[in-house]
Scaffold this motif. Structure first.
Motif, PDB file in Angstrom:
ATOM      1  N   MET A  42       5.752  79.110 -20.045  1.00  0.00           N
ATOM      2  CA  MET A  42       6.387  80.243 -20.701  1.00  0.00           C
ATOM      3  C   MET A  42       5.851  80.360 -22.129  1.00  0.00           C
ATOM      4  O   MET A  42       5.593  79.352 -22.798  1.00  0.00           O
ATOM      5  N   ASN A  43       5.694  81.594 -22.568  1.00  0.00           N
ATOM      6  CA  ASN A  43       5.197  81.817 -23.924  1.00  0.00           C
ATOM      7  C   ASN A  43       6.346  81.802 -24.925  1.00  0.00           C
ATOM      8  O   ASN A  43       7.530  81.686 -24.560  1.00  0.00           O
ATOM      9  N   LEU A  44       6.005  81.942 -26.196  1.00  0.00           N
ATOM     10  CA  LEU A  44       7.013  81.843 -27.253  1.00  0.00           C
ATOM     11  C   LEU A  44       8.064  82.936 -27.128  1.00  0.00           C
ATOM     12  O   LEU A  44       9.265  82.681 -27.318  1.00  0.00           O
ATOM     13  N   THR A  45       7.652  84.134 -26.790  1.00  0.00           N
ATOM     14  CA  THR A  45       8.611  85.234 -26.677  1.00  0.00           C
ATOM     15  C   THR A  45       9.654  84.944 -25.601  1.00  0.00           C
ATOM     16  O   THR A  45      10.866  85.153 -25.812  1.00  0.00           O
ATOM     17  N   GLN A  46       9.220  84.447 -24.460  1.00  0.00           N
ATOM     18  CA  GLN A  46      10.156  84.126 -23.381  1.00  0.00           C
ATOM     19  C   GLN A  46      11.080  82.977 -23.771  1.00  0.00           C
ATOM     20  O   GLN A  46      12.276  83.004 -23.464  1.00  0.00           O
ATOM     21  N   LEU A  47      10.530  81.971 -24.449  1.00  0.00           N
ATOM     22  CA  LEU A  47      11.359  80.848 -24.869  1.00  0.00           C
ATOM     23  C   LEU A  47      12.375  81.254 -25.925  1.00  0.00           C
ATOM     24  O   LEU A  47      13.516  80.764 -25.934  1.00  0.00           O
ATOM     25  N   LEU A  48      12.001  82.162 -26.813  1.00  0.00           N
ATOM     26  CA  LEU A  48      12.943  82.627 -27.835  1.00  0.00           C
ATOM     27  C   LEU A  48      14.119  83.368 -27.197  1.00  0.00           C
ATOM     28  O   LEU A  48      15.260  83.254 -27.664  1.00  0.00           O
ATOM     29  N   MET A  49      13.860  84.090 -26.118  1.00  0.00           N
ATOM     30  CA  MET A  49      14.953  84.754 -25.411  1.00  0.00           C
ATOM     31  C   MET A  49      15.912  83.717 -24.809  1.00  0.00           C
ATOM     32  O   MET A  49      17.133  83.861 -24.883  1.00  0.00           O
ATOM     33  N   LEU A  50      15.349  82.661 -24.231  1.00  0.00           N
ATOM     34  CA  LEU A  50      16.194  81.612 -23.656  1.00  0.00           C
ATOM     35  C   LEU A  50      16.953  80.847 -24.741  1.00  0.00           C
ATOM     36  O   LEU A  50      18.070  80.373 -24.503  1.00  0.00           O
ATOM     37  N   SER A  51      16.347  80.715 -25.906  1.00  0.00           N
ATOM     38  CA  SER A  51      16.973  79.942 -26.975  1.00  0.00           C
ATOM     39  C   SER A  51      18.265  80.578 -27.471  1.00  0.00           C
ATOM     40  O   SER A  51      19.054  79.921 -28.157  1.00  0.00           O
ATOM     41  N   ARG A  52      18.493  81.839 -27.152  1.00  0.00           N
ATOM     42  CA  ARG A  52      19.742  82.486 -27.539  1.00  0.00           C
ATOM     43  C   ARG A  52      20.927  81.967 -26.737  1.00  0.00           C
ATOM     44  O   ARG A  52      22.070  82.051 -27.170  1.00  0.00           O
ATOM     45  N   LYS A  53      20.640  81.421 -25.541  1.00  0.00           N
ATOM     46  CA  LYS A  53      21.711  80.963 -24.652  1.00  0.00           C
ATOM     47  C   LYS A  53      21.807  79.442 -24.558  1.00  0.00           C
ATOM     48  O   LYS A  53      22.826  78.930 -24.103  1.00  0.00           O
ATOM     49  N   TYR A  54      20.744  78.740 -24.949  1.00  0.00           N
ATOM     50  CA  TYR A  54      20.709  77.294 -24.752  1.00  0.00           C
ATOM     51  C   TYR A  54      20.420  76.580 -26.072  1.00  0.00           C
ATOM     52  O   TYR A  54      19.751  77.118 -26.947  1.00  0.00           O
ATOM     53  N   ALA A  55      20.921  75.352 -26.166  1.00  0.00           N
ATOM     54  CA  ALA A  55      20.768  74.574 -27.389  1.00  0.00           C
ATOM     55  C   ALA A  55      19.344  74.071 -27.586  1.00  0.00           C
ATOM     56  O   ALA A  55      18.922  73.808 -28.709  1.00  0.00           O
ATOM     57  N   ALA A  56      18.603  73.908 -26.493  1.00  0.00           N
ATOM     58  CA  ALA A  56      17.222  73.430 -26.566  1.00  0.00           C
ATOM     59  C   ALA A  56      16.424  74.069 -25.438  1.00  0.00           C
ATOM     60  O   ALA A  56      16.996  74.534 -24.448  1.00  0.00           O
ATOM     61  N   VAL A  57      15.107  74.088 -25.591  1.00  0.00           N
ATOM     62  CA  VAL A  57      14.234  74.664 -24.564  1.00  0.00           C
ATOM     63  C   VAL A  57      13.018  73.758 -24.374  1.00  0.00           C
ATOM     64  O   VAL A  57      12.614  73.040 -25.295  1.00  0.00           O
ATOM     65  N   PRO A  58      12.410  73.775 -23.174  1.00  0.00           N
ATOM     66  CA  PRO A  58      11.213  72.965 -22.940  1.00  0.00           C
ATOM     67  C   PRO A  58       9.931  73.736 -23.247  1.00  0.00           C
ATOM     68  O   PRO A  58       9.692  74.818 -22.694  1.00  0.00           O
ATOM     69  N   VAL A  59       9.113  73.199 -24.134  1.00  0.00           N
ATOM     70  CA  VAL A  59       7.779  73.736 -24.380  1.00  0.00           C
ATOM     71  C   VAL A  59       6.831  72.981 -23.450  1.00  0.00           C
ATOM     72  O   VAL A  59       6.871  71.749 -23.373  1.00  0.00           O
ATOM     73  N   VAL A  60       5.940  73.715 -22.746  1.00  0.00           N
ATOM     74  CA  VAL A  60       5.233  73.131 -21.608  1.00  0.00           C
ATOM     75  C   VAL A  60       3.743  73.452 -21.653  1.00  0.00           C
ATOM     76  O   VAL A  60       3.341  74.533 -22.101  1.00  0.00           O
ATOM     77  N   GLN A  61       2.949  72.497 -21.163  1.00  0.00           N
ATOM     78  CA  GLN A  61       1.552  72.740 -20.797  1.00  0.00           C
ATOM     79  C   GLN A  61       1.328  72.131 -19.411  1.00  0.00           C
ATOM     80  O   GLN A  61       1.825  71.029 -19.134  1.00  0.00           O
ATOM     81  N   GLN A  62       0.574  72.833 -18.554  1.00  0.00           N
ATOM     82  CA  GLN A  62       0.317  72.362 -17.203  1.00  0.00           C
ATOM     83  C   GLN A  62      -1.186  72.376 -16.914  1.00  0.00           C
ATOM     84  O   GLN A  62      -1.908  73.243 -17.403  1.00  0.00           O
ATOM     85  N   PHE A  63      -1.615  71.403 -16.100  1.00  0.00           N
ATOM     86  CA  PHE A  63      -3.024  71.342 -15.699  1.00  0.00           C
ATOM     87  C   PHE A  63      -3.130  70.473 -14.449  1.00  0.00           C
ATOM     88  O   PHE A  63      -2.213  69.715 -14.103  1.00  0.00           O
ATOM     89  N   ARG A  64      -4.260  70.550 -13.755  1.00  0.00           N
ATOM     90  CA  ARG A  64      -4.498  69.766 -12.548  1.00  0.00           C
ATOM     91  C   ARG A  64      -5.164  68.437 -12.913  1.00  0.00           C
ATOM     92  O   ARG A  64      -6.018  68.379 -13.804  1.00  0.00           O
ATOM     93  N   CYS A  65      -4.769  67.388 -12.193  1.00  0.00           N
ATOM     94  CA  CYS A  65      -5.370  66.074 -12.420  1.00  0.00           C
ATOM     95  C   CYS A  65      -5.393  65.322 -11.088  1.00  0.00           C
ATOM     96  O   CYS A  65      -4.385  64.742 -10.679  1.00  0.00           O
ATOM     97  N   PRO A  66      -6.521  65.319 -10.378  1.00  0.00           N
ATOM     98  CA  PRO A  66      -6.575  64.685  -9.054  1.00  0.00           C
ATOM     99  C   PRO A  66      -6.493  63.162  -9.092  1.00  0.00           C
ATOM    100  O   PRO A  66      -6.177  62.532  -8.084  1.00  0.00           O
ATOM    101  N   ASN A  67      -6.764  62.536 -10.233  1.00  0.00           N
ATOM    102  CA  ASN A  67      -6.802  61.076 -10.315  1.00  0.00           C
ATOM    103  C   ASN A  67      -5.629  60.506 -11.115  1.00  0.00           C
ATOM    104  O   ASN A  67      -5.746  59.448 -11.726  1.00  0.00           O
ATOM    105  N   PHE A  68      -4.507  61.174 -11.083  1.00  0.00           N
ATOM    106  CA  PHE A  68      -3.348  60.748 -11.877  1.00  0.00           C
ATOM    107  C   PHE A  68      -2.797  59.420 -11.347  1.00  0.00           C
ATOM    108  O   PHE A  68      -2.489  59.284 -10.161  1.00  0.00           O
TER     109      PHE A  68
END
Length: 284
Positions: free
Chosen positions: A1-27
């Motif tokens: 989610m981008n900053l704009t979407q997270l700011l909308m959620l932050s109006r209802k919740y005390a904290a929000v998750p900032v995220v990055q995702q990627f593929r890793c076949p050898n985890f």
């Protein structure tokens, strides 16, 4: 989610998750945990399988821990330990309220909060606080870490999710720096060296805690309580005990591989360390 979407959620919740995702076949979860673990910091790993979907959760550098020893709730941060003047349940309720976050459909179920263990004795202590609870192993009644940085991995899709919990009030100011921190974590993870088993050696062989005669006596006592109507079910165990040096992390690869169960875990905090595999969520 981008900053704009997270700011909308932050109006209802005390904290929000900032995220990055990627593929890793050898985890390799244990290699990653070992790589990110710093000397003296608590460590938590949970591998969970539900509805044919497996997810591994790693907690990195928890900033706070909450431990209930007797009737004292100890709160530990980098600055040291303090004893809370509040009841344990009030302490935990305040933490959960402070870190209440949305559950988002594109993210794993756990994105941050409290993790660790509750013993069965905690329920007895809350429901009947006037009755002392015996703790022969001298373990805390609960031992919980505040997870504000989580690494989640789903092997079916080879998807790694890096999560950083940010208070809603500071989201706008911290967003760019948080994304930079997650990008650094990604680079560290991709350069993670292979798992190296730490030293481990049994110094005393496994043995049953109770003799056959002593355990049989306990069974007869339970039978009397059942006949008297005091209990309808009781789990009576005779655990095997041993002594060791080193770290239980050394046995985790074999245990996780040979015990294909829905829940596998590793937990280390101060002098306490546990590793296990269980078909149930109630593992402690």
């Amino acid at each position: 989610m981008n900053l704009t979407q997270l700011l909308m959620l932050s109006r209802k919740y005390a904290a929000v998750p900032v995220v990055q995702q990627f593929r890793c076949p050898n985890f390799d979860s244990l290699a990653v945990l070992q790589h990110f673990k710093q000397t003296g910091t608590p460590t938590f790993l949970l591998q969970r399988r539900e509805h044919e979907q497996e997810t591994t959760y790693l907690v990195v550098n928890p900033p706070v821990s909450y431990t209930l020893v007797g009737d004292q709730c100890l709160i530990q941060t980098a600055a040291g330990k303090t004893v809370s003047q509040q009841a344990p349940e009030q302490v935990l309720e305040a933490v959960l309220k402070q870190y209440q976050m949305p559950r988002l459909p594109d993210l794993p179920p756990f994105t941050g909060g409290l993790c660790g263990y509750f013993s069965y004795d905690y329920a007895r202590q809350v429901l009947a606080p006037e009755k002392p609870v015996a703790t022969p192993l001298q373990l805390p009644t609960f031992d919980l870490l505040l997870a504000t940085e989580v690494i989640a991995y789903q092997p079916a899709t080879q998807l790694v999710t890096l999560i950083k919990v940010v208070p809603s009030q500071t989201l706008k100011d911290q967003y760019a720096a948080t994304q930079a921190t997650l990008a650094k974590r990604k680079a560290q993870l991709l350069a993670c060296p292979p798992f190296q088993a730490p030293p481990f050696q049994l110094t005393q062989a496994f043995h049953l805690r109770d003799s056959r005669a002593a355990f049989a006596q306990k069974v007869r006592m339970v039978q009397r309580h059942i006949l008297a109507g005091d209990v309808f079910q009781l789990i009576l165990s005779n655990p095997q005990l041993a002594q060791m040096t080193g770290s239980l992390m050394a046995v985790a690869p074999t245990l996780f591989k040979e015990n294909v169960t829905p829940y596998r875990f590793y937990f280390q905090h101060d002098q306490f360390e546990a590793v296990g595999a269980s078909p149930e969520t109630l593992v402690v």
